[in-house]
Design a protein around this motif. Structure first.
Motif, PDB file in Angstrom:
ATOM      1  N   HIS A 119       0.856  -1.243  -0.119  1.00 41.45           N
ATOM      2  CA  HIS A 119       0.008  -0.118   0.041  1.00 41.45           C
ATOM      3  C   HIS A 119       0.887   1.313   0.055  1.00 41.45           C
ATOM      4  CE1 HIS A 119      -3.556   2.658   1.201  1.00 41.45           C
ATOM      5  NE2 HIS A 119      -2.440   3.094   1.810  1.00 41.45           N
ATOM      6  N   HIS A 123       1.033   4.517  -2.619  1.00 39.52           N
ATOM      7  CA  HIS A 123       1.156   5.885  -2.388  1.00 39.52           C
ATOM      8  C   HIS A 123       2.402   6.673  -2.884  1.00 39.52           C
ATOM      9  CE1 HIS A 123      -2.282   6.996  -0.012  1.00 39.52           C
ATOM     10  NE2 HIS A 123      -1.882   6.063   0.837  1.00 39.52           N
ATOM     11  N   HIS A 146      -0.125   6.881   8.280  1.00 41.10           N
ATOM     12  CA  HIS A 146       1.509   6.845   7.811  1.00 41.10           C
ATOM     13  C   HIS A 146       2.132   8.408   8.095  1.00 41.10           C
ATOM     14  CE1 HIS A 146      -0.515   4.148   5.339  1.00 41.10           C
ATOM     15  NE2 HIS A 146      -0.949   5.035   4.392  1.00 41.10           N
ATOM     16  N   ASP A 317      -6.408   7.485   0.004  1.00 45.58           N
ATOM     17  CA  ASP A 317      -6.568   6.061  -0.550  1.00 45.58           C
ATOM     18  C   ASP A 317      -7.454   5.874  -1.606  1.00 45.58           C
ATOM     19  OD1 ASP A 317      -4.686   5.791   1.592  1.00 45.58           O
ATOM     20  OD2 ASP A 317      -5.849   4.460   2.833  1.00 45.58           O
ATOM     21  N   LYS A 361      -4.350   2.332  11.324  1.00 38.65           N
ATOM     22  CA  LYS A 361      -4.063   1.186  10.469  1.00 38.65           C
ATOM     23  C   LYS A 361      -3.324  -0.050  11.117  1.00 38.65           C
ATOM     24  CE  LYS A 361      -4.097   3.170   6.102  1.00 38.65           C
ATOM     25  NZ  LYS A 361      -4.030   2.641   4.581  1.00 38.65           N
TER      26      LYS A 361
HETATM   27 ZN    ZN Z   1      -3.145   5.160   2.787  1.00 39.84          ZN
END
Ligand code: ZN
Ligand code: KG4
Length: 365
Positions: A119, A123, A146, A317, A361
């Motif tokens: 993931h 990004h 993040h 996202d 997350k």
């Molecule tokens: Zn993300």
């Protein structure tokens, strides 16, 4: 130069169910044929954060419809695809599993290659899709889950220069909003209030600026806002609208100062002695913040570095970034088997020291 690839991307690592079709048109260029994102904000609203079990069930229920819509919007059928790419981590395990299992099902029944995508790589590779950046470049990922500086050398090669040791900045914006009685997600609310506030009224800390390196910390800053609020409440029985605006402005100014200074350091490390193009990209939901963008742009202007930020719908996202990262891996021979595992933790730079702390997350990758 490739002949052109059409790849379906699937994303389900947190609270967005997403599918997209992206076609590569050669080199680092690609065209997003469709991108469908179904947020789950309403499902989690009552709980004050993402509930993993609710997220996983919603992904299972919605993913195939999302894929159907993405294919229809792109005007392609499963038979037109060259491969399927799915987020295989890091993220909430139930959600990641849902996407990986759907991708495996499609690949097995249609005889298509399967590509597991990180993931964070999605990004980190987006500025190539949107701005055609050449490797290597520096990226700052800043979102609710993040926060890290990465040198991107290639689709599978990243060097982590630093990251948060506790909260991600988006998490801090959300928590500050919550403790000041603002709605979620908190980032846009805090930014709106900050525009009307005095950023100098409250003296808030700039965590880790006194230490060398590119690591960041936001948890103490959030606690400092909490203390300032509690002092006001103790003295005057509550906080006024102006108090709230000033606290938001002070908090945002501290985040801006920290991100700008750490970016300056990361750029210095990344491009020391380099003669080629120097580019810095920012991605993630927090990249929507006007004050943060302006500060990073200013740092780049001072250091003759090209600054890019993908459009917001590709910063947050989505599955187009997963399809694109899939294309980048696929054309360099990247393939996965039916034993592809869903990974809750999956650091991009396996040599970097593991991060502590946990965001919405789960543990920071
Ligand atoms: Zn993300
Ligand atoms: O990338 P994203 O959509 O999801 C994650 O992967 O986390 O980022 C969402 C985060 C939330 O914490 C939200 O409050 C924050 O990005 N955010 C902002 C702004 N818009 C969204 N933070 C600061 N300023 C904003 N304008």
């Amino acid at each position: 130069m490739d002949r052109g690839l059409t790849i379906l991307g699937i994303e389900s690592s947190c609270d967005d169910t997403a599918a997209a079709v992206v076609r590569s048109t050669g080199g680092s260029l690609g065209e997003i044929l469709s991108s469908e994102v179904e947020g789950q904000t309403a499902l989690h609203a009552a709980f004050g954060g993402v509930v993993p079990e609710i997220a996983a069930r919603a992904h299972v229920e919605r993913l195939d419809f999302c894929v159907e819509r993405a294919l229809a919007a792109a005007g392609v059928g499963l038979g037109d695809l060259d491969a399927v790419a799915a987020t295989a981590g890091p993220g909430l395990i139930g959600g990641v599993l849902s996407g990986v299992m759907l991708a495996k099902g499609i690949c097995r029944t249609r005889g298509l290659p399967l590509i597991g995508v990180n993931h964070l790589a999605g990004h980190a590779l987006t500025p190539r899709l949107t701005n055609g950046l050449e490797f290597p470049y520096l990226i700052l990922l800043v979102s609710g889950g993040h926060c890290q500086f990465l040198i991107v050398y290639g689709p599978d090669r990243f060097e982590r220069l630093g990251g948060t040791i506790d909260d991600a900045p988006g998490e801090a914006f959300d928590k500050v909003a919550r403790l000041l009685g603002l709605a979620q997600p908190g980032g846009p609310q805090v930014e709106g209030e900050a525009l009307l506030g005095d950023r100098k009224r409250f003296r808030l800390p700039r965590p880790l600026l006194d230490r060398p390196g590119c690591d960041l910390s936001f948890s103490g800053l959030k606690t400092a806002v909490l203390r300032a609020r509690d002092e006001l409440v103790a003295h005057q029985g509550g906080i006024t609208v102006q108090d709230r605006r000033d606290l938001c402005a002070g908090f945002q100014a501290a985040v801006v100062d920290v991100l700008a200074e750490k970016s300056r350091r990361a750029l210095e490390i990344c491009f020391a002695g380099s003669a080629g193009e120097r580019a810095f990209a920012v991605a993630g939901g927090v990249a929507a913040n006007g004050a943060i963008r302006a500060a990073l742009q200013a740092v780049c202007d001072q250091t003759s570095v090209r600054f890019t930020a993908p459009p917001l719908w590709l910063c947050t996202d989505n599955a187009a970034m997963i399809a694109w990262a899939g294309i980048e891996r696929f054309r360099r021979g990247g393939r996965d088997g039916m034993d592809l595992a869903a990974r809750p933790r999956w650091p991009l730079d396996a040599t970097a020291a593991p991060m502590i702390g946990s965001g919405k997350k789960g543990a920071k990758a």
